[in-house]
Scaffold this motif. Structure first.
Motif, PDB file in Angstrom:
ATOM      1  N   LYS A 224      -0.664  -1.019   8.169  1.00  0.00           N
ATOM      2  CA  LYS A 224       0.406  -2.043   9.282  1.00  0.00           C
ATOM      3  C   LYS A 224      -0.155  -2.281  10.314  1.00  0.00           C
ATOM      4  CE  LYS A 224       4.291   0.646   7.368  1.00  0.00           C
ATOM      5  NZ  LYS A 224       4.700   1.934   7.544  1.00  0.00           N
ATOM      6  N   SER A 225      -1.122  -1.540  10.818  1.00  0.00           N
ATOM      7  CA  SER A 225      -1.738  -1.844  12.203  1.00  0.00           C
ATOM      8  C   SER A 225      -2.573  -2.728  12.107  1.00  0.00           C
ATOM      9  CB  SER A 225      -2.308  -0.405  12.653  1.00  0.00           C
ATOM     10  OG  SER A 225      -3.217   0.107  11.761  1.00  0.00           O
ATOM     11  N   THR A 226      -3.572  -2.961  11.167  1.00  0.00           N
ATOM     12  CA  THR A 226      -4.478  -4.288  11.252  1.00  0.00           C
ATOM     13  C   THR A 226      -3.867  -5.389  10.740  1.00  0.00           C
ATOM     14  OG1 THR A 226      -5.093  -3.473   9.023  1.00  0.00           O
ATOM     15  CG2 THR A 226      -6.221  -2.375  10.633  1.00  0.00           C
ATOM     16  N   ASP A 227      -2.624  -5.439  10.267  1.00  0.00           N
ATOM     17  CA  ASP A 227      -2.136  -6.664   9.628  1.00  0.00           C
ATOM     18  C   ASP A 227      -2.877  -7.154   8.345  1.00  0.00           C
ATOM     19  OD1 ASP A 227       0.030  -7.779  10.927  1.00  0.00           O
ATOM     20  OD2 ASP A 227      -0.969  -9.446  11.923  1.00  0.00           O
ATOM     21  N   ASN A 228      -3.756  -6.210   7.719  1.00  0.00           N
ATOM     22  CA  ASN A 228      -4.321  -6.596   6.500  1.00  0.00           C
ATOM     23  C   ASN A 228      -3.268  -6.082   5.550  1.00  0.00           C
ATOM     24  OD1 ASN A 228      -6.286  -7.225   4.425  1.00  0.00           O
ATOM     25  ND2 ASN A 228      -6.774  -5.089   4.334  1.00  0.00           N
ATOM     26  N   ASN A 229      -1.995  -6.590   5.236  1.00  0.00           N
ATOM     27  CA  ASN A 229      -1.226  -6.289   4.216  1.00  0.00           C
ATOM     28  C   ASN A 229      -0.321  -7.175   3.736  1.00  0.00           C
ATOM     29  OD1 ASN A 229       0.889  -6.790   6.196  1.00  0.00           O
ATOM     30  ND2 ASN A 229       0.461  -4.898   7.135  1.00  0.00           N
ATOM     31  N   ILE A 230       0.429  -6.961   2.600  1.00  0.00           N
ATOM     32  CA  ILE A 230       1.188  -8.044   2.227  1.00  0.00           C
ATOM     33  C   ILE A 230       2.557  -7.192   1.691  1.00  0.00           C
ATOM     34  CG2 ILE A 230       0.231  -7.510  -0.187  1.00  0.00           C
ATOM     35  CD1 ILE A 230       1.094 -10.735  -0.733  1.00  0.00           C
ATOM     36  N   TYR A 231       3.666  -7.624   1.867  1.00  0.00           N
ATOM     37  CA  TYR A 231       4.865  -7.026   1.534  1.00  0.00           C
ATOM     38  C   TYR A 231       5.569  -7.303   0.207  1.00  0.00           C
ATOM     39  CZ  TYR A 231       4.693  -5.519   6.414  1.00  0.00           C
ATOM     40  OH  TYR A 231       4.389  -5.059   7.648  1.00  0.00           O
ATOM     41  N   PRO A 232       6.032  -6.231  -0.500  1.00  0.00           N
ATOM     42  CA  PRO A 232       6.475  -6.812  -1.927  1.00  0.00           C
ATOM     43  C   PRO A 232       7.440  -7.939  -2.028  1.00  0.00           C
ATOM     44  CG  PRO A 232       6.687  -4.512  -1.415  1.00  0.00           C
ATOM     45  CD  PRO A 232       6.435  -5.084  -0.011  1.00  0.00           C
ATOM     46  N   HIS A 233       8.255  -8.329  -1.209  1.00  0.00           N
ATOM     47  CA  HIS A 233       9.262  -9.311  -1.349  1.00  0.00           C
ATOM     48  C   HIS A 233       8.197 -10.727  -1.302  1.00  0.00           C
ATOM     49  CE1 HIS A 233       9.381 -10.809   2.812  1.00  0.00           C
ATOM     50  NE2 HIS A 233       8.982  -9.590   2.984  1.00  0.00           N
TER      51      HIS A 233
ATOM     52  N   GLY B 193       0.933  -1.234  -0.068  1.00  0.00           N
ATOM     53  CA  GLY B 193       0.021  -0.022  -0.073  1.00  0.00           C
ATOM     54  C   GLY B 193       0.863   1.209  -0.069  1.00  0.00           C
ATOM     55  N   ASN B 194       1.966   1.069   0.666  1.00  0.00           N
ATOM     56  CA  ASN B 194       2.860   2.417   1.014  1.00  0.00           C
ATOM     57  C   ASN B 194       3.349   2.481  -0.434  1.00  0.00           C
ATOM     58  OD1 ASN B 194       3.827   0.987   3.950  1.00  0.00           O
ATOM     59  ND2 ASN B 194       2.481   2.698   3.936  1.00  0.00           N
ATOM     60  N   CYS B 195       3.896   1.360  -0.968  1.00  0.00           N
ATOM     61  CA  CYS B 195       4.607   1.515  -2.467  1.00  0.00           C
ATOM     62  C   CYS B 195       3.500   2.226  -3.478  1.00  0.00           C
ATOM     63  CB  CYS B 195       4.939   0.142  -2.663  1.00  0.00           C
ATOM     64  SG  CYS B 195       6.226  -0.713  -1.841  1.00  0.00           S
ATOM     65  N   ARG B 196       2.252   1.941  -3.277  1.00  0.00           N
ATOM     66  CA  ARG B 196       1.478   2.435  -4.414  1.00  0.00           C
ATOM     67  C   ARG B 196       1.393   3.872  -4.181  1.00  0.00           C
ATOM     68  NH1 ARG B 196      -5.170   3.178  -5.274  1.00  0.00           N
ATOM     69  NH2 ARG B 196      -4.746   3.981  -7.326  1.00  0.00           N
ATOM     70  N   THR B 197       1.511   4.599  -3.034  1.00  0.00           N
ATOM     71  CA  THR B 197       1.525   5.988  -2.979  1.00  0.00           C
ATOM     72  C   THR B 197       2.722   6.649  -3.579  1.00  0.00           C
ATOM     73  OG1 THR B 197      -0.168   6.256  -1.222  1.00  0.00           O
ATOM     74  CG2 THR B 197       1.721   7.951  -1.531  1.00  0.00           C
ATOM     75  N   PHE B 198       3.885   6.059  -3.228  1.00  0.00           N
ATOM     76  CA  PHE B 198       4.876   6.476  -3.581  1.00  0.00           C
ATOM     77  C   PHE B 198       5.291   6.046  -5.364  1.00  0.00           C
ATOM     78  CE2 PHE B 198       6.013   5.489   0.596  1.00  0.00           C
ATOM     79  CZ  PHE B 198       6.020   6.986   1.058  1.00  0.00           C
TER      80      PHE B 198
END
Ligand code: AMP
Ligand code: ZN
Length: 496
Positions: A291-300, A47-52
């Motif tokens: 990050k806080s809700t754990d609803n995420n995935i990391y690029p790697h 998600g962070n990556c999308r903004t950047f």
């Protein structure tokens, strides 16, 4: 030198005006752009990556139009507390406590991760990447001036911004559209709340309690800056008190950007930014990736395929293509089907680009109007960076390439060149995709591993001062189209 911007009127959606406006920079040919960077207390999620990535595409298009862009993207390495309401532990200090390491080790570790991740997605580096801790003096100076102007007050070693006082002569809430009475946080009984004159006030400087490890000396005693003031200090320092574009994720509109506007107006007397751009959120299972809700995935996890969400791996360019298929102001949901579709689309585009390189003109009178097609590509991007419409135009070109290959389209040699050049420019320079079509995700991961191994061997050769060996590794990789880039954070690579 390209001055394409003279032929193209860019329009962009200004969150402050709540409408699309023609873009006119303060100084012709130059653009000052500030984008809020990451808080480096953990790995960046997709998600962070999308903004950047959204702002990278915007930066790339501005550069393509020939603007000289000063792009400032900060690193938040102090002052961001766990809760927006000026309460809780500093995110970095908390991580340092949990991991039993120095706060600056936390900062270093996650700044490196941030850079390496963005490099995989082929993001360009900003012109300046300042840190909050590197600008404590500037932040203190601005706070002092805001106090002098009567818009902030000192209480028990902390300094708070006086929102109600500011609102008498200015408009607090004009960016987010919130009313003052709706901005009362639920912080009853908390220390900061008790010190504030009004619940809407926010901290510019916080007193450091004895256990707080990240602390600096100030006119008000030992403490640390509030989160919002760093962006005002760094944007003012590098872009001036009035600049063209300020960006960030939609979730930063309030309170962060609202507070930035208030601080800057209190400090300089006028509105700091002409165009506020907000990138929308990436969702997973219909919910914001966070990050806080754990609803995420990391690029790697996506590149390696080692995750519980997707049944296979996807390469960085496929993920980037997936992101670019949505408008940056729209919410985008990540799913297996969407990534599969992006993979197919991306492969088709790469194949057409490669095929076109082998084709030549077959007529002296083209039957497809390349000029009109190029205009449609620019029209898409000039309309608030409409990448989905641009991609639809790129697929129009893919169709023409296939017709040309089958002999069903007549194109002059000059038009073949123009088509190829424009397709390449928009695909690689503007959308920032890489040609990975020959490498699937699993292989990409393995290739990365092998290159990392060689980078390691090269570093060891350098340590031994065996420069002949280290140069040989670098040069031979370069011959294979693998370029090593050295920076203070280590060595990264790119594939050409
Ligand atoms: P942070 O490190 O939490 O300050 O976030 C860094 C950037 O990522 C900010 O601009 C956020 O707006 C953005 N961001 C956070 N979550 C998401 C998401 N799910 N989708 C897109 N951008 C996000
Ligand atoms: Zn910011």
């Amino acid at each position: 030198m390209s001055t394409l911007y003279k032929q193209h009127q860019l329009h962009l959606y200004n969150s402050l005006a709540r409408k699309k406006e023609p873009f006119k920079p303060l100084v012709e040919g130059y653009v000052g752009m500030y984008v809020c960077g990451p808080t480096v207390y953990s790995n960046v999620h997709l998600g962070n990556c999308r903004t950047f990535m959204s702002f990278d595409m915007i930066y790339r298009y501005l550069l393509h139009l020939g603007y000289k862009v000063r792009y400032v993207r900060n690193i938040t390495d102090a002052g961001h507390l766990e809760h927006d309401e000026d309460e809780g532990e500093d995110k970095i200090a908390k991580k340092a406590r949990l991991e039993r390491i120095e706060p600056m080790e936390v900062v270093q570790k996650y700044t490196v991760d941030f850079h390496q991740t963005l490099e995989k997605f082929n993001l360009l580096s900003p012109s300046i990447e300042p840190t909050a801790t590197g600008h404590i003096i500037e932040q203190i100076e601005i706070i002092e001036q805001i106090i002098e102007k009567g818009y902030a007050y000192v209480k028990n070693g902390s300094v708070y911004f006086d929102v109600l006082q500011f609102n008498k002569a200015h408009d607090y809430g004009k960016l987010s559209g919130r009313k003052l009475e709706d901005m009362i946080p639920n912080t009853r009984g908390l220390q900061g709340h008790l010190e504030k004159k009004n619940p809407q006030d926010f901290a510019l400087w916080k007193k450091a309690e004895p256990q707080h490890i990240m602390r600096w000396t100030s006119p008000w005693g030992d403490g640390f800056p509030g989160w919002h003031i760093e962006c005002t200090a760094m944007s003012t320092k590098y872009l001036g008190s009035h600049f063209d574009i300020h960006g960030g994720g939609m979730d930063l509109k309030f309170p962060h950007h609202e507070c930035e506007i208030a601080q800057a107006e209190a400090h300089s007397g006028s509105s700091p930014v002409n165009y506020w751009l907000h990138a929308n959120m990436l969702t997973l299972n219909g919910k914001k990736m966070s990050k806080s809700t754990d609803n995420n995935i990391y690029p790697h996890e996506i590149f390696s395929g080692e995750n519980r969400i997707f049944s296979r791996a996807f390469t960085p360019s496929v993920v980037r293509f997936f992101m670019m298929q949505a408008h940056y102001t729209s919410i985008l949901d990540l799913s297996q089907e969407a990534l599969e579709a992006a993979d197919k689309g991306y492969q088709r585009l790469m194949e057409a680009i490669q095929t076109l390189r082998t084709l030549t003109g077959n007529t002296d009178q083209s039957t497809f109007d390349i000029g009109a097609w190029i205009n449609r590509c620019y029209a898409a991007m000039n309309d608030d960076f409409n990448t989905p419409v641009l991609i639809a135009q790129l697929f129009e070109a893919v169709k023409q390439v296939n017709l040309l290959k089958e002999g069903q389209l007549k194109l002059t040699e000059a038009d073949v060149q123009l088509l190829s050049q424009t397709l390449n420019t928009f695909t690689f320079d503007v959308l920032g995709l890489r040609d990975e079509s020959k490498i699937d995700a699993g292989h990409f991961e393995k290739l990365s591993g092998v290159i990392e191994l060689l980078i390691d061997q090269r570093n060891k050769a350098r340590e031994r001062r065996d420069f002949a060996a280290s140069d040989e590794i670098r040069d031979q990789l370069l011959d294979l189209g693998i370029q090593l880039k050295d920076s203070k954070d280590g060595t990264t690579f790119s594939l050409s």
